[in-house]
Design a protein around this motif. Structure first.
Motif, PDB file in Angstrom:
ATOM      1  N   ASP A  38     -13.556  -0.127  18.975  1.00  0.00           N
ATOM      2  CA  ASP A  38     -13.298  -0.832  17.710  1.00  0.00           C
ATOM      3  C   ASP A  38     -11.840  -0.720  17.255  1.00  0.00           C
ATOM      4  OD1 ASP A  38     -16.018  -1.588  17.555  1.00  0.00           O
ATOM      5  OD2 ASP A  38     -16.510   0.386  16.748  1.00  0.00           O
ATOM      6  N   VAL A  39     -10.926  -0.858  18.199  1.00  0.00           N
ATOM      7  CA  VAL A  39      -9.494  -0.785  17.908  1.00  0.00           C
ATOM      8  C   VAL A  39      -8.963  -2.209  17.705  1.00  0.00           C
ATOM      9  CG1 VAL A  39      -7.237  -0.074  18.788  1.00  0.00           C
ATOM     10  CG2 VAL A  39      -9.281   1.311  19.296  1.00  0.00           C
ATOM     11  N   PRO A  40      -8.335  -2.500  16.584  1.00  0.00           N
ATOM     12  CA  PRO A  40      -7.783  -3.836  16.368  1.00  0.00           C
ATOM     13  C   PRO A  40      -6.660  -4.145  17.371  1.00  0.00           C
ATOM     14  CG  PRO A  40      -7.768  -2.560  14.328  1.00  0.00           C
ATOM     15  CD  PRO A  40      -8.144  -1.631  15.435  1.00  0.00           C
ATOM     16  N   ARG A  41      -6.538  -5.403  17.729  1.00  0.00           N
ATOM     17  CA  ARG A  41      -5.504  -5.826  18.677  1.00  0.00           C
ATOM     18  C   ARG A  41      -4.107  -5.423  18.188  1.00  0.00           C
ATOM     19  NH1 ARG A  41      -5.289  -8.353  23.137  1.00  0.00           N
ATOM     20  NH2 ARG A  41      -3.412  -9.371  23.856  1.00  0.00           N
ATOM     21  N   GLU A  42      -3.894  -5.442  16.882  1.00  0.00           N
ATOM     22  CA  GLU A  42      -2.596  -5.075  16.323  1.00  0.00           C
ATOM     23  C   GLU A  42      -2.214  -3.636  16.684  1.00  0.00           C
ATOM     24  OE1 GLU A  42      -5.154  -6.358  14.251  1.00  0.00           O
ATOM     25  OE2 GLU A  42      -4.376  -8.381  14.562  1.00  0.00           O
ATOM     26  N   THR A  43      -3.201  -2.759  16.749  1.00  0.00           N
ATOM     27  CA  THR A  43      -2.934  -1.367  17.112  1.00  0.00           C
ATOM     28  C   THR A  43      -2.494  -1.291  18.571  1.00  0.00           C
ATOM     29  OG1 THR A  43      -4.522  -0.572  15.473  1.00  0.00           O
ATOM     30  CG2 THR A  43      -3.926   0.953  17.234  1.00  0.00           C
ATOM     31  N   TYR A  44      -3.174  -2.025  19.444  1.00  0.00           N
ATOM     32  CA  TYR A  44      -2.790  -2.085  20.855  1.00  0.00           C
ATOM     33  C   TYR A  44      -1.370  -2.625  21.000  1.00  0.00           C
ATOM     34  CZ  TYR A  44      -2.395  -4.334  25.444  1.00  0.00           C
ATOM     35  OH  TYR A  44      -1.949  -4.777  26.668  1.00  0.00           O
ATOM     36  N   GLU A  45      -1.070  -3.717  20.315  1.00  0.00           N
ATOM     37  CA  GLU A  45       0.260  -4.315  20.402  1.00  0.00           C
ATOM     38  C   GLU A  45       1.324  -3.373  19.836  1.00  0.00           C
ATOM     39  OE1 GLU A  45      -0.335  -8.077  18.447  1.00  0.00           O
ATOM     40  OE2 GLU A  45      -1.275  -8.944  20.234  1.00  0.00           O
ATOM     41  N   GLY A  46       0.972  -2.649  18.778  1.00  0.00           N
ATOM     42  CA  GLY A  46       1.887  -1.663  18.218  1.00  0.00           C
ATOM     43  C   GLY A  46       2.182  -0.544  19.202  1.00  0.00           C
ATOM     44  N   SER A  80       4.161   9.210  20.272  1.00  0.00           N
ATOM     45  CA  SER A  80       4.155   9.379  18.812  1.00  0.00           C
ATOM     46  C   SER A  80       3.260   8.348  18.147  1.00  0.00           C
ATOM     47  CB  SER A  80       5.579   9.252  18.250  1.00  0.00           C
ATOM     48  OG  SER A  80       6.368  10.324  18.681  1.00  0.00           O
ATOM     49  N   TYR A  81       3.335   7.103  18.600  1.00  0.00           N
ATOM     50  CA  TYR A  81       2.485   6.052  18.033  1.00  0.00           C
ATOM     51  C   TYR A  81       1.018   6.397  18.249  1.00  0.00           C
ATOM     52  CZ  TYR A  81       0.707   1.497  16.710  1.00  0.00           C
ATOM     53  OH  TYR A  81       0.026   0.481  16.071  1.00  0.00           O
ATOM     54  N   PHE A  82       0.679   6.863  19.453  1.00  0.00           N
ATOM     55  CA  PHE A  82      -0.692   7.261  19.742  1.00  0.00           C
ATOM     56  C   PHE A  82      -1.157   8.344  18.769  1.00  0.00           C
ATOM     57  CE2 PHE A  82      -3.355  10.504  21.736  1.00  0.00           C
ATOM     58  CZ  PHE A  82      -4.520   9.777  21.913  1.00  0.00           C
ATOM     59  N   HIS A  83      -0.348   9.384  18.588  1.00  0.00           N
ATOM     60  CA  HIS A  83      -0.742  10.492  17.718  1.00  0.00           C
ATOM     61  C   HIS A  83      -0.862  10.069  16.258  1.00  0.00           C
ATOM     62  CE1 HIS A  83      -0.960  13.729  20.592  1.00  0.00           C
ATOM     63  NE2 HIS A  83       0.135  13.266  21.161  1.00  0.00           N
ATOM     64  N   GLU A  84      -0.036   9.135  15.821  1.00  0.00           N
ATOM     65  CA  GLU A  84      -0.049   8.711  14.424  1.00  0.00           C
ATOM     66  C   GLU A  84      -1.070   7.619  14.114  1.00  0.00           C
ATOM     67  OE1 GLU A  84       4.000   7.584  13.624  1.00  0.00           O
ATOM     68  OE2 GLU A  84       4.739   9.592  14.120  1.00  0.00           O
ATOM     69  N   ASN A  85      -1.430   6.797  15.120  1.00  0.00           N
ATOM     70  CA  ASN A  85      -2.251   5.613  14.837  1.00  0.00           C
ATOM     71  C   ASN A  85      -3.567   5.504  15.601  1.00  0.00           C
ATOM     72  OD1 ASN A  85      -0.319   3.961  13.054  1.00  0.00           O
ATOM     73  ND2 ASN A  85       0.948   4.601  14.776  1.00  0.00           N
ATOM     74  N   VAL A  86      -3.771   6.341  16.601  1.00  0.00           N
ATOM     75  CA  VAL A  86      -4.992   6.228  17.407  1.00  0.00           C
ATOM     76  C   VAL A  86      -5.776   7.532  17.414  1.00  0.00           C
ATOM     77  CG1 VAL A  86      -5.924   5.733  19.708  1.00  0.00           C
ATOM     78  CG2 VAL A  86      -3.919   4.469  18.880  1.00  0.00           C
ATOM     79  N   ARG A  87      -5.127   8.605  17.785  1.00  0.00           N
ATOM     80  CA  ARG A  87      -5.811   9.897  17.936  1.00  0.00           C
ATOM     81  C   ARG A  87      -6.518  10.298  16.649  1.00  0.00           C
ATOM     82  NH1 ARG A  87      -3.284  15.778  19.117  1.00  0.00           N
ATOM     83  NH2 ARG A  87      -5.191  16.698  19.935  1.00  0.00           N
TER      84      ARG A  87
END
Length: 114
Positions: free
Chosen positions: A81-89, A98-105
């Motif tokens: 359930d991850v929005p496409r915007e998160t993947y593109e980010g 850093s992006y992974f730790h701040e926005n996904v993990r």
């Protein structure tokens, strides 16, 4: 990448080699699967390599909103359930780790697939 059979079976692999009667799927130099040509639907590149000290490659399935990350350690995880915007980010981030730790993990359900 994945070899997908007509029955929907997905064989996760790093490399494929054409054999006499089917496709051999390799991971770590070892055969991890085989798909006879008559049952093979297609082969799909599932992740895009990224330049990162912690992440090796990133992929996204729009239909299922599933983010797939392969880490340098060899582990592969799928986040639901991850929005496409998160993947593109993540793909466009200056620092993928850093992006992974701040926005996904810790923000999405996940499972380890390897």
């Amino acid at each position: 990448m994945q070899a997908i059979t007509e029955a929907g079976e997905r064989i996760e692999c790093e490399d494929v080699e054409e054999g006499d009667h089917g496709l051999l799927c390799y991971h770590g130099g070892r055969i991890v699967g085989y798909a006879p040509y008559e049952k093979l639907a297609y082969v799909a590149e599932t992740r895009t390599p990224v330049a990162s000290s912690s992440i090796r490659s990133v992929g996204y399935d729009s239909d299922g909103e599933t983010l797939e990350i392969e880490f340098q350690s060899g582990g592969i995880y799928r986040y639901d359930d991850v929005p496409r915007e998160t993947y593109e980010g993540l793909l466009g981030a200056r620092s993928h780790g850093s992006y992974f730790h701040e926005n996904v993990r810790g923000q999405y359900d996940y499972r380890r697939i390897r």
